[in-house]
Each structure stands twice: as C-alpha cells, then as structure tokens.
Design a protein around this motif. Structure first.
Motif, PDB file in Angstrom:
ATOM      1  N   UNK A 145      46.733  36.429 -55.827  1.00  0.00           N
ATOM      2  CA  UNK A 145      48.211  36.645 -55.370  1.00  0.00           C
ATOM      3  C   UNK A 145      48.279  37.815 -54.631  1.00  0.00           C
ATOM      4  N   UNK A 146      49.357  37.842 -53.874  1.00  0.00           N
ATOM      5  CA  UNK A 146      49.642  39.160 -53.012  1.00  0.00           C
ATOM      6  C   UNK A 146      51.153  39.444 -53.342  1.00  0.00           C
ATOM      7  N   UNK A 147      51.679  39.043 -54.171  1.00  0.00           N
ATOM      8  CA  UNK A 147      53.160  39.259 -54.942  1.00  0.00           C
ATOM      9  C   UNK A 147      54.106  38.241 -54.458  1.00  0.00           C
ATOM     10  N   UNK A 148      53.526  37.286 -53.798  1.00  0.00           N
ATOM     11  CA  UNK A 148      54.520  36.207 -53.127  1.00  0.00           C
ATOM     12  C   UNK A 148      54.136  34.848 -53.376  1.00  0.00           C
ATOM     13  N   UNK A 149      53.770  34.502 -54.704  1.00  0.00           N
ATOM     14  CA  UNK A 149      53.098  33.108 -55.088  1.00  0.00           C
ATOM     15  C   UNK A 149      51.700  33.448 -55.264  1.00  0.00           C
ATOM     16  N   UNK A 150      51.110  32.366 -55.868  1.00  0.00           N
ATOM     17  CA  UNK A 150      49.578  32.365 -56.343  1.00  0.00           C
ATOM     18  C   UNK A 150      48.986  31.029 -55.445  1.00  0.00           C
ATOM     19  N   UNK A 151      48.060  31.370 -54.696  1.00  0.00           N
ATOM     20  CA  UNK A 151      47.353  30.759 -53.575  1.00  0.00           C
ATOM     21  C   UNK A 151      45.892  30.159 -54.420  1.00  0.00           C
ATOM     22  N   UNK A 152      45.417  29.043 -54.039  1.00  0.00           N
ATOM     23  CA  UNK A 152      44.043  28.644 -54.433  1.00  0.00           C
ATOM     24  C   UNK A 152      43.237  28.235 -53.187  1.00  0.00           C
ATOM     25  N   UNK A 153      41.941  28.606 -53.134  1.00  0.00           N
ATOM     26  CA  UNK A 153      41.239  28.356 -52.070  1.00  0.00           C
ATOM     27  C   UNK A 153      39.809  27.674 -52.694  1.00  0.00           C
ATOM     28  N   UNK A 154      39.217  26.703 -52.191  1.00  0.00           N
ATOM     29  CA  UNK A 154      37.988  26.058 -52.773  1.00  0.00           C
ATOM     30  C   UNK A 154      37.106  26.270 -51.526  1.00  0.00           C
ATOM     31  N   UNK A 155      35.720  26.483 -52.115  1.00  0.00           N
ATOM     32  CA  UNK A 155      34.548  26.767 -50.970  1.00  0.00           C
ATOM     33  C   UNK A 155      33.888  25.595 -50.641  1.00  0.00           C
ATOM     34  N   UNK A 156      34.016  25.053 -49.628  1.00  0.00           N
ATOM     35  CA  UNK A 156      33.311  24.269 -49.002  1.00  0.00           C
ATOM     36  C   UNK A 156      31.793  24.490 -48.913  1.00  0.00           C
ATOM     37  N   UNK A 157      31.022  23.827 -49.620  1.00  0.00           N
ATOM     38  CA  UNK A 157      29.498  23.892 -49.787  1.00  0.00           C
ATOM     39  C   UNK A 157      28.864  23.690 -48.388  1.00  0.00           C
ATOM     40  N   UNK A 158      29.497  23.010 -47.494  1.00  0.00           N
ATOM     41  CA  UNK A 158      28.923  22.507 -46.176  1.00  0.00           C
ATOM     42  C   UNK A 158      28.957  23.659 -44.991  1.00  0.00           C
ATOM     43  N   UNK A 159      30.303  24.104 -45.173  1.00  0.00           N
ATOM     44  CA  UNK A 159      30.687  24.902 -44.014  1.00  0.00           C
ATOM     45  C   UNK A 159      30.687  26.298 -44.638  1.00  0.00           C
ATOM     46  N   UNK A 160      30.381  26.726 -45.907  1.00  0.00           N
ATOM     47  CA  UNK A 160      30.340  28.023 -46.485  1.00  0.00           C
ATOM     48  C   UNK A 160      31.633  28.736 -46.255  1.00  0.00           C
ATOM     49  N   UNK A 161      32.819  28.050 -46.204  1.00  0.00           N
ATOM     50  CA  UNK A 161      34.320  28.574 -45.646  1.00  0.00           C
ATOM     51  C   UNK A 161      35.092  28.161 -46.951  1.00  0.00           C
ATOM     52  N   UNK A 162      36.131  29.256 -47.456  1.00  0.00           N
ATOM     53  CA  UNK A 162      36.767  29.063 -48.551  1.00  0.00           C
ATOM     54  C   UNK A 162      38.230  28.247 -47.600  1.00  0.00           C
ATOM     55  N   UNK A 163      38.641  27.106 -48.367  1.00  0.00           N
ATOM     56  CA  UNK A 163      39.671  26.377 -47.756  1.00  0.00           C
ATOM     57  C   UNK A 163      40.820  26.227 -48.768  1.00  0.00           C
ATOM     58  N   UNK A 164      42.077  26.697 -47.814  1.00  0.00           N
ATOM     59  CA  UNK A 164      43.253  26.629 -48.737  1.00  0.00           C
ATOM     60  C   UNK A 164      43.467  25.371 -49.153  1.00  0.00           C
TER      61      UNK A 164
END
Length: 320
Positions: free
Chosen positions: A157-176
């Motif tokens: 959170x940055x103070x305006x809601x709580x976000x979740x990202x998941x790591x895609x093991x194929x691309x090595x990117x965190x995806x919202x």
C-alpha cells in the motif's frame, strides 16, 4: 532509472518510490529461488546465531538481510533498519528514504516448507537515523510484504488502497492482479496460539470463549481456529478470507507487550490491513496511532475484519 532490472510495472507505484519497490521485488525473485531449492541447496533452516532480542537466526535470515541491504544501496534509501541488525545502517547519505525490514518473516517454518515472507516499511528519512523510525506508524509512505508460497506475491500500500502483484515465473515479472484488496467483512475463522490461554488477559479470553461457544454463543456461529506461526501467511489468509489474528500481551515474563516488533512487523501489516478496510490495534489503540520507543520494541497485535477487531477492543473497554 532503477539500478535493478525492471521487474514490476510502474503504473500504480509513485515514481519516487519505484526504485525502492523494484529493488525489493528484484531481490525477492532471488530469495524465492533459493527457498524453492529447499534441501537441494544449503541448510537454510540451520541456526547460525541470535538477533538483538535473543531469537534464533536461521541461515536464510542472514542471507536475505545481506541481499536486501546490498540491493537497496542504490535505491535512494538513506537509512536501513533490519530486524537482523542491532543498529540502523547508512546506505546512501544523500538518500531520501528510511526503510525498515524483516528480511525473512517466519523463518522457523523454512524446513517444513510453510509459506514465509519479507515485510517492509518506508518513511521519509530524517537527519537522525533512529528518529526516522521512532515515529507514529501513520507516517509511513508505504508498507507491505512479499509472500514466498505456492505463488510469490507482493502486497503493498502507498496509502490509497492495497494492491497485489503475483510473480510470473516464466517472465520473472510481478503482474498486478488486484488494485484494491478488501478484507472480507465476515468470516468464521480466528487465529491465535491457544496453548497460551491461561496467560491471556480477561478481555482476550472472553472474546475467544465467545468464538468457541459456537452457534449457541453470543457470536451465533461456529468458528474454526487457524495458527500458522508465519505472520505473512496469516496476513495473506485474512486479506483473502477474512477473520481475525491475535498476538496479545500476556502474563509470561517477556510477553508484556506481545512478541511482534512494532517497526518491522506490526506497523507495515497494520498499514496494509487498514488500507484494505480492515482494523489493526494493540487491543485498544489503532497500531497506526502508535510509535515504537526503541528500534526493536514490541507491541501486541490484533488485526483482521474491522468488526471483529472492534469486538476485541470493546471487551478491553469493559474490563477497565
């Protein structure tokens, strides 16, 4: 430009904080890979020493601390406070931020393959190192955790809601995957270490007794108890399914203020939960209205669905 390769989309992350979040995520990919090797790698769960409070340090505690410290040196972080370090470290004298971190929460669960994680909190840096952290938790700029489980995910959170990202093991990117997480308002679960029942205060015993009374009791429903022993895992379950987590103060020597650290664990978890419409208190006062008096100071922590947290607070008020 971030010093680490970009591993998370900057779209919903404040631009000035992006290097910090990106560095945390980049290191977490490496930490997750080490954890995933389990017994194929080094003995991650072996005790290698004690931290400042006398708690056992596992090999992965120390390794993760070194990895995060190194990566954050080029992320505009001036002060680095870690649960594994006795004092605050200076990373970049010109840095803008003060970062507190529990590099590997739940490390006692490493060898039994239970979800563990990293918890972090970011403040504006003050000129004095400790003063940057010994301040009301509501002054956090961001707080969150990285969960190393069946999937690796970032909740922040940055103070305006709580976000979740998941790591895609194929691309090595965190995806919202969620822009605004919300703690379910109702649930039939509570989390507490029931073996300490005899040491709890009357308000806590009364609340748990009400849950255990089931449909015939004042709560009007049957409850299930959960207890993982990993704060990040407990938090993620409650964000997903609702319920309440209690780690109260109790009557044992050394447990007068619970066992969880205000700066490294309670403040960031409370920030995440409040921004997801939940509640987080020490039993009476919102955690975000409190400030630690020492770097490794502890506080009771009760968080979860707002209605359930308020019910515990009401029992404390009645006992006064």
């Amino acid at each position: 430009m971030p010093s680490q390769p970009s591993v998370i989309s900057p779209d919903l992350i404040p631009a000035e904080l992006y290097p910090v979040i990106n560095a945390l995520c980049a290191v977490s990919i490496d930490v997750a890979a080490v954890i995933a090797k389990g017994p194929l790698g080094q003995s991650l769960g072996s005790q290698v020493g004690e931290n400042t409070d006398g708690d056992a340090q596992k090999a992965l505690d120390v390794l993760a601390d070194e990895m995060f410290e190194g990566a954050l040196r080029e992320a505009n972080v001036r002060w680095y406070a870690s649960e594994e370090q006795e004092t605050v470290l200076t990373l970049d004298p010109a840095g803008k931020y003060a970062l507190a971190i529990d590099p590997l929460d739940g490390s006692s669960n490493i060898d039994v393959n239970v979800s563990i994680g990293t918890i972090f909190s970011v403040f504006d840096a003050k000129d004095e190192a400790e003063a940057s952290f010994l301040r009301p938790a509501r002054e956090q700029l961001t707080g969150g955790y990285i969960l190393y489980g069946p999937s690796c995910c970032l909740v922040v959170t940055f103070g305006s809601g709580t976000q979740q990202y998941v790591l895609d093991p194929d691309t090595k990117q965190f995806v919202l995957v969620e822009k605004a997480m919300s703690v379910p308002a109702t649930s039939k679960e509570f989390a507490i270490n029931a073996s300490n029942y005899r040491h709890w205060s009357k308000p806590v015993r009364t609340y748990i007794d009400e849950c255990l009374a089931g449909k015939e009791g004042p709560r009007g429903k049957d409850f299930n108890m959960r207890w993982v022993g990993s704060l990040v895992a407990e938090t993620h379950r409650i964000l997903t399914r609702g319920g309440i987590f209690l780690y109260p103060r109790d009557g044992r020597p050394g447990y007068e203020n619970g066992r969880l650290r205000m700066i490294y664990e309670c403040a960031p978890i409370a920030f995440v939960i409040e921004q997801a419409q939940g509640g987080a208190t020490d039993g009476e006062t919102p955690i975000l209205d409190l400030a630690a008096d020492t770097l490794h100071g502890r506080t009771p922590l009760i968080f979860g669905s707002a209605e359930k947290v308020a019910a515990v607070a009401a029992h404390h008020e009645l006992s006064e």
